[in-house]
Design a protein around this motif. Structure first.
Motif, PDB file in Angstrom:
ATOM      1  N   ASP A  16      46.789  -2.660 -29.936  1.00 57.91           N
ATOM      2  CA  ASP A  16      46.980  -3.963 -30.435  1.00 57.91           C
ATOM      3  C   ASP A  16      46.544  -3.890 -31.845  1.00 57.91           C
ATOM      4  OD1 ASP A  16      44.106  -4.437 -30.208  1.00 57.91           O
ATOM      5  OD2 ASP A  16      44.286  -5.762 -29.024  1.00 57.91           O
ATOM      6  N   PRO A  17      46.372  -4.995 -32.716  1.00 57.37           N
ATOM      7  CA  PRO A  17      45.982  -4.754 -34.099  1.00 57.37           C
ATOM      8  C   PRO A  17      44.313  -4.279 -34.134  1.00 57.37           C
ATOM      9  CG  PRO A  17      47.046  -6.752 -34.050  1.00 57.37           C
ATOM     10  CD  PRO A  17      46.979  -6.373 -32.643  1.00 57.37           C
ATOM     11  N   ASP A  18      43.661  -4.336 -33.118  1.00 54.43           N
ATOM     12  CA  ASP A  18      42.186  -4.153 -33.000  1.00 54.43           C
ATOM     13  C   ASP A  18      42.075  -2.877 -32.225  1.00 54.43           C
ATOM     14  OD1 ASP A  18      40.754  -6.396 -34.013  1.00 54.43           O
ATOM     15  OD2 ASP A  18      41.738  -7.321 -32.421  1.00 54.43           O
ATOM     16  N   GLY A  19      43.260  -1.948 -32.042  1.00 53.46           N
ATOM     17  CA  GLY A  19      42.875  -0.656 -31.294  1.00 53.46           C
ATOM     18  C   GLY A  19      42.834  -0.613 -29.792  1.00 53.46           C
ATOM     19  N   ASN A  20      42.878  -1.686 -29.325  1.00 57.31           N
ATOM     20  CA  ASN A  20      42.822  -1.998 -27.678  1.00 57.31           C
ATOM     21  C   ASN A  20      44.219  -1.133 -27.232  1.00 57.31           C
ATOM     22  OD1 ASN A  20      40.192  -3.459 -27.344  1.00 57.31           O
ATOM     23  ND2 ASN A  20      41.492  -5.038 -28.438  1.00 57.31           N
ATOM     24  N   VAL A  21      44.084  -0.512 -26.122  1.00 63.52           N
ATOM     25  CA  VAL A  21      45.293  -0.104 -25.564  1.00 63.52           C
ATOM     26  C   VAL A  21      45.993  -0.745 -24.411  1.00 63.52           C
ATOM     27  CG1 VAL A  21      46.280   1.964 -24.349  1.00 63.52           C
ATOM     28  CG2 VAL A  21      44.561   2.222 -26.061  1.00 63.52           C
ATOM     29  N   LEU A  22      47.233  -1.156 -24.509  1.00 62.78           N
ATOM     30  CA  LEU A  22      47.984  -2.122 -23.590  1.00 62.78           C
ATOM     31  C   LEU A  22      49.009  -1.078 -22.868  1.00 62.78           C
ATOM     32  CD1 LEU A  22      48.435  -5.008 -25.950  1.00 62.78           C
ATOM     33  CD2 LEU A  22      46.520  -4.572 -24.476  1.00 62.78           C
ATOM     34  N   GLY A  23      49.256  -1.363 -21.669  1.00 62.76           N
ATOM     35  CA  GLY A  23      50.200  -0.361 -21.165  1.00 62.76           C
ATOM     36  C   GLY A  23      51.383  -1.410 -20.490  1.00 62.76           C
ATOM     37  N   LEU A  24      52.504  -0.714 -20.637  1.00 60.95           N
ATOM     38  CA  LEU A  24      53.933  -1.331 -20.131  1.00 60.95           C
ATOM     39  C   LEU A  24      54.419  -0.516 -19.069  1.00 60.95           C
ATOM     40  CD1 LEU A  24      55.644  -2.290 -23.407  1.00 60.95           C
ATOM     41  CD2 LEU A  24      54.112  -3.575 -21.966  1.00 60.95           C
ATOM     42  N   ILE A  25      54.757  -0.999 -17.741  1.00 61.95           N
ATOM     43  CA  ILE A  25      55.573  -0.409 -16.634  1.00 61.95           C
ATOM     44  C   ILE A  25      56.686  -0.877 -16.512  1.00 61.95           C
ATOM     45  CG2 ILE A  25      55.335   0.289 -14.188  1.00 61.95           C
ATOM     46  CD1 ILE A  25      52.567   0.569 -14.401  1.00 61.95           C
ATOM     47  N   GLN A  26      57.868  -0.173 -16.251  1.00 61.67           N
ATOM     48  CA  GLN A  26      59.175  -0.575 -15.576  1.00 61.67           C
ATOM     49  C   GLN A  26      59.544  -0.009 -14.584  1.00 61.67           C
ATOM     50  OE1 GLN A  26      62.308  -0.816 -18.476  1.00 61.67           O
ATOM     51  NE2 GLN A  26      63.787  -0.008 -16.982  1.00 61.67           N
ATOM     52  N   ASP A  27      60.019  -0.439 -13.554  1.00 65.92           N
ATOM     53  CA  ASP A  27      60.213   0.221 -12.451  1.00 65.92           C
ATOM     54  C   ASP A  27      61.595  -0.088 -12.210  1.00 65.92           C
ATOM     55  OD1 ASP A  27      57.984   1.390 -11.183  1.00 65.92           O
ATOM     56  OD2 ASP A  27      57.358  -0.519 -10.441  1.00 65.92           O
ATOM     57  N   ARG A  28      62.437   0.842 -11.875  1.00 66.97           N
ATOM     58  CA  ARG A  28      64.077   0.826 -11.674  1.00 66.97           C
ATOM     59  C   ARG A  28      64.518   0.094 -10.475  1.00 66.97           C
ATOM     60  NH1 ARG A  28      65.981   1.969 -16.632  1.00 66.97           N
ATOM     61  NH2 ARG A  28      64.597   3.834 -17.854  1.00 66.97           N
ATOM     62  N   MET A  51      43.209   8.998 -22.230  1.00 62.50           N
ATOM     63  CA  MET A  51      42.415   7.511 -22.112  1.00 62.50           C
ATOM     64  C   MET A  51      40.857   7.866 -22.221  1.00 62.50           C
ATOM     65  SD  MET A  51      44.482   6.292 -18.505  1.00 62.50           S
ATOM     66  CE  MET A  51      43.029   5.396 -18.022  1.00 62.50           C
ATOM     67  N   SER A  52      40.432   6.779 -22.810  1.00 63.56           N
ATOM     68  CA  SER A  52      38.593   6.883 -23.019  1.00 63.56           C
ATOM     69  C   SER A  52      38.298   5.368 -22.275  1.00 63.56           C
ATOM     70  CB  SER A  52      38.364   6.909 -24.579  1.00 63.56           C
ATOM     71  OG  SER A  52      39.000   5.896 -25.040  1.00 63.56           O
ATOM     72  N   SER A  53      39.198   4.571 -22.128  1.00 60.01           N
ATOM     73  CA  SER A  53      38.691   3.248 -21.349  1.00 60.01           C
ATOM     74  C   SER A  53      39.798   2.958 -20.375  1.00 60.01           C
ATOM     75  CB  SER A  53      38.432   2.482 -22.440  1.00 60.01           C
ATOM     76  OG  SER A  53      39.613   1.800 -23.042  1.00 60.01           O
ATOM     77  N   PRO A  54      39.519   1.937 -19.759  1.00 59.41           N
ATOM     78  CA  PRO A  54      40.636   1.524 -18.657  1.00 59.41           C
ATOM     79  C   PRO A  54      41.643   0.975 -19.555  1.00 59.41           C
ATOM     80  CG  PRO A  54      38.418   0.690 -17.850  1.00 59.41           C
ATOM     81  CD  PRO A  54      38.250   1.447 -19.256  1.00 59.41           C
ATOM     82  N   VAL A  55      42.914   0.949 -18.748  1.00 58.11           N
ATOM     83  CA  VAL A  55      44.132   0.455 -19.555  1.00 58.11           C
ATOM     84  C   VAL A  55      44.927  -0.369 -18.491  1.00 58.11           C
ATOM     85  CG1 VAL A  55      46.352   1.024 -20.623  1.00 58.11           C
ATOM     86  CG2 VAL A  55      44.301   2.557 -20.962  1.00 58.11           C
ATOM     87  N   ALA A  56      45.066  -1.697 -18.593  1.00 57.77           N
ATOM     88  CA  ALA A  56      45.798  -2.587 -17.989  1.00 57.77           C
ATOM     89  C   ALA A  56      47.376  -2.317 -18.209  1.00 57.77           C
ATOM     90  CB  ALA A  56      45.309  -3.921 -18.147  1.00 57.77           C
TER      91      ALA A  56
END
Length: 118
Positions: free
Chosen positions: A106-118, A62-67
């Motif tokens: 995303d198309p501009d290179g921004n990193v988006l995170g996904l989390i799934q808790d079971r 990671m080089s910047s915060p990720v939501a």
């Protein structure tokens, strides 16, 4: 739009260069001590949010915060967002008992995170 539901951003991870210094700043900002405190990750729970500090950006670089958006079905949501134009950066994998994470750009290179808790 059909597919899995998204429960909102509840987790934001920040890459840090000096874990001890960053931990002090975030503890002062949030007004709580960390609930997870190790050499490779420090995590705070405050006001229903999880704020994580990742030394050196961690293995994911990671080089910047990720939501991170919390989702009910990470595979379904990943299929939805990639069909819409996102690119998989980090495939779904387990990071704790029952917790799966993945990242996309995303198309501009921004990193988006996904989390799934079971």
């Amino acid at each position: 739009m059909t597919g899995s539901s998204t429960q909102g951003i509840k987790t934001v991870l920040h890459p840090v260069s000096d874990l001890a210094r960053a931990k002090a700043v975030y503890a002062a900002l949030l007004g709580v001590p960390p609930q997870a405190d190790s050499a490779y990750y420090v995590g705070f729970e405050a006001e229903g949010q999880h704020i994580g500090l990742v030394p050196g950006g961690g293995p994911q670089g990671m080089s910047s915060p990720v939501a991170y958006w919390h989702v009910e079905d990470i595979e379904a949501k990943l299929a939805e967002v990639t069909a819409a134009g996102a690119t998989v950066k980090e495939a779904p994998h387990e990071v704790g008992v029952g917790r799966m994470v993945a990242t996309v750009t995303d198309p501009d290179g921004n990193v988006l995170g996904l989390i799934q808790d079971r």
